[in-house]
Write an enzyme that holds these catalytic residues in place. Structure first.
Site, mmCIF file in Angstrom:
data_model
loop_
_atom_site.group_PDB
_atom_site.id
_atom_site.type_symbol
_atom_site.label_atom_id
_atom_site.label_comp_id
_atom_site.label_asym_id
_atom_site.label_seq_id
_atom_site.Cartn_x
_atom_site.Cartn_y
_atom_site.Cartn_z
ATOM 1 N N GLY A 48 10.293 -5.913 2.284
ATOM 2 C CA GLY A 48 9.934 -4.811 1.726
ATOM 3 C C GLY A 48 10.159 -4.027 1.160
ATOM 4 N N ASP A 107 2.047 -0.185 9.014
ATOM 5 C CA ASP A 107 0.477 -0.484 9.512
ATOM 6 C C ASP A 107 -0.246 -0.430 10.610
ATOM 7 O OD1 ASP A 107 -1.650 -2.596 9.028
ATOM 8 O OD2 ASP A 107 -0.591 -3.928 7.535
ATOM 9 N N LYS A 135 -0.786 3.382 7.503
ATOM 10 C CA LYS A 135 -2.183 3.400 7.165
ATOM 11 C C LYS A 135 -2.703 3.868 8.975
ATOM 12 C CE LYS A 135 -2.749 -1.049 4.847
ATOM 13 N NZ LYS A 135 -2.827 -2.150 4.978
ATOM 14 N N PHE A 156 -5.999 -3.923 1.915
ATOM 15 C CA PHE A 156 -4.670 -4.962 1.772
ATOM 16 C C PHE A 156 -4.567 -4.210 0.282
ATOM 17 C CE2 PHE A 156 -3.239 -9.541 2.472
ATOM 18 C CZ PHE A 156 -2.113 -9.371 1.872
ATOM 19 N N VAL A 157 -3.279 -3.933 0.362
ATOM 20 C CA VAL A 157 -2.479 -3.676 -1.237
ATOM 21 C C VAL A 157 -1.215 -3.596 -1.281
ATOM 22 C CG1 VAL A 157 -2.954 -1.034 -0.841
ATOM 23 C CG2 VAL A 157 -0.871 -1.784 0.098
ATOM 24 N N ASP A 163 3.940 -7.496 -0.177
ATOM 25 C CA ASP A 163 3.675 -8.787 -1.015
ATOM 26 C C ASP A 163 2.412 -9.664 -0.547
ATOM 27 O OD1 ASP A 163 4.987 -9.377 1.512
ATOM 28 O OD2 ASP A 163 4.178 -11.298 1.456
ATOM 29 N N ARG A 169 5.434 -8.573 -5.109
ATOM 30 C CA ARG A 169 6.075 -7.605 -4.754
ATOM 31 C C ARG A 169 6.333 -6.812 -5.961
ATOM 32 N NH1 ARG A 169 7.502 -8.251 0.491
ATOM 33 N NH2 ARG A 169 8.179 -10.909 1.353
HETATM 34 C C1 PRP Z 1 5.509 -4.838 6.707
HETATM 35 C C2 PRP Z 1 6.096 -3.884 6.357
HETATM 36 C C3 PRP Z 1 6.791 -3.259 7.924
HETATM 37 C C4 PRP Z 1 5.872 -4.029 8.572
HETATM 38 C C5 PRP Z 1 5.059 -2.876 8.869
HETATM 39 O O1 PRP Z 1 6.841 -6.038 6.576
HETATM 40 O O2 PRP Z 1 7.460 -3.670 5.547
HETATM 41 O O3 PRP Z 1 8.118 -3.524 7.954
HETATM 42 O O4 PRP Z 1 5.150 -5.096 8.100
HETATM 43 O O5 PRP Z 1 3.254 -3.382 9.887
HETATM 44 P P1 PRP Z 1 3.520 -3.348 10.838
HETATM 45 O O6 PRP Z 1 3.681 -2.043 11.388
HETATM 46 O O7 PRP Z 1 2.394 -4.130 11.647
HETATM 47 O O8 PRP Z 1 4.504 -3.885 12.221
HETATM 48 P P2 PRP Z 1 6.371 -7.802 6.560
HETATM 49 O O9 PRP Z 1 6.243 -8.231 8.323
HETATM 50 O O10 PRP Z 1 5.173 -7.537 5.996
HETATM 51 O O11 PRP Z 1 7.967 -8.656 5.900
HETATM 52 P P3 PRP Z 1 7.664 -8.276 4.882
HETATM 53 O O12 PRP Z 1 8.970 -6.700 4.533
HETATM 54 O O13 PRP Z 1 9.469 -9.297 4.423
HETATM 55 O O14 PRP Z 1 7.476 -8.237 3.462
#
Ligand code: PRP
Length: 183
Positions: A48, A107, A135, A156-157, A163, A169
């Site tokens: 991401g 998150d 968040k 949900f963003v 994504d 993305r």
């Molecule tokens: C997302 C984002 C953070 C993580 C945050 O990655 O990039 O790394 O989630 O979430 P948290 O605070 O609850 O730990 P994701 O696991 O969705 O993978 P991606 O980057 O490949 O989409």
């Protein structure tokens, strides 16, 4: 991809491409100031963070090394366990260097809380966190974040690296996803 291409999947645009670029430039100016004269490595969390890393690095006015990690949660595939597994580790040695982890969203805070502890144990001079979005209502782990683009509601963003099932993305803006897409 522009919002117009997926308009019926979105509720509203939270931040436009222009607003994102403006905020990133402001944060980059702070980073330039704070790390003046220091050896800085920025670490992006795949996948991401690709967009924010690319734009942040180009907004800086100094040399910066860019490195990448890929991590995943153990267990059911949810992040609830708080245990993180490294899928791709850094190529750089962090000893004595200043590290800034760059991600697009915090998150629950579990990923970056774990990652901060992990990188701190490698002898870095400092380890700090920069996130475009946070968040606060979803956060479950205490985490000190040095740079935050915006705090957002627990919705949900998607877009700008965020994504839903590997889609959206490459949307230029950040928008809330319509419930009919994921329910
Ligand atoms: C997302 C984002 C953070 C993580 C945050 O990655 O990039 O790394 O989630 O979430 P948290 O605070 O609850 O730990 P994701 O696991 O969705 O993978 P991606 O980057 O490949 O989409």
């Amino acid at each position: 991809m522009d919002v117009a291409a997926v308009e019926s999947d979105l509720v509203k645009v939270l931040f436009t491409e222009a607003q994102i670029q403006e905020r990133i430039a402001e944060i980059a100016a702070e980073i330039d100031r704070d790390y003046d004269g220091k050896d800085l490595v920025i670490v992006g969390v795949l996948r991401g963070a690709v967009m924010v890393m690319a734009d942040m690095a180009r907004s800086l006015t100094r040399h910066v090394e860019m490195d990448w990690m890929a991590v995943s949660s153990y267990g059911s595939g949810t992040k609830s366990s708080g245990v993180v597994r490294i899928l791709k580790d850094l190529d750089s040695d962090l000893t004595g260097r200043h590290v800034l982890i760059v991600d697009e969203i915090i998150d629950t805070g579990l990923t970056l809380s774990w990652l901060t502890r992990n990188l701190s144990s490698r002898g870095a001079a400092s380890v700090e966190v920069c996130t475009l979005l946070r968040k606060p209502d979803a956060q479950r782990m205490p985490l000190t974040v040095k740079y935050v683009g915006w705090d957002i509601p627990n919705e949900f963003v998607v877009g700008y690296g965020l994504d839903y099932r590997e889609r959206y993305r490459n949307l230029r803006d950040i928008a809330t996803l319509a419930p009919h897409v994921y329910s």
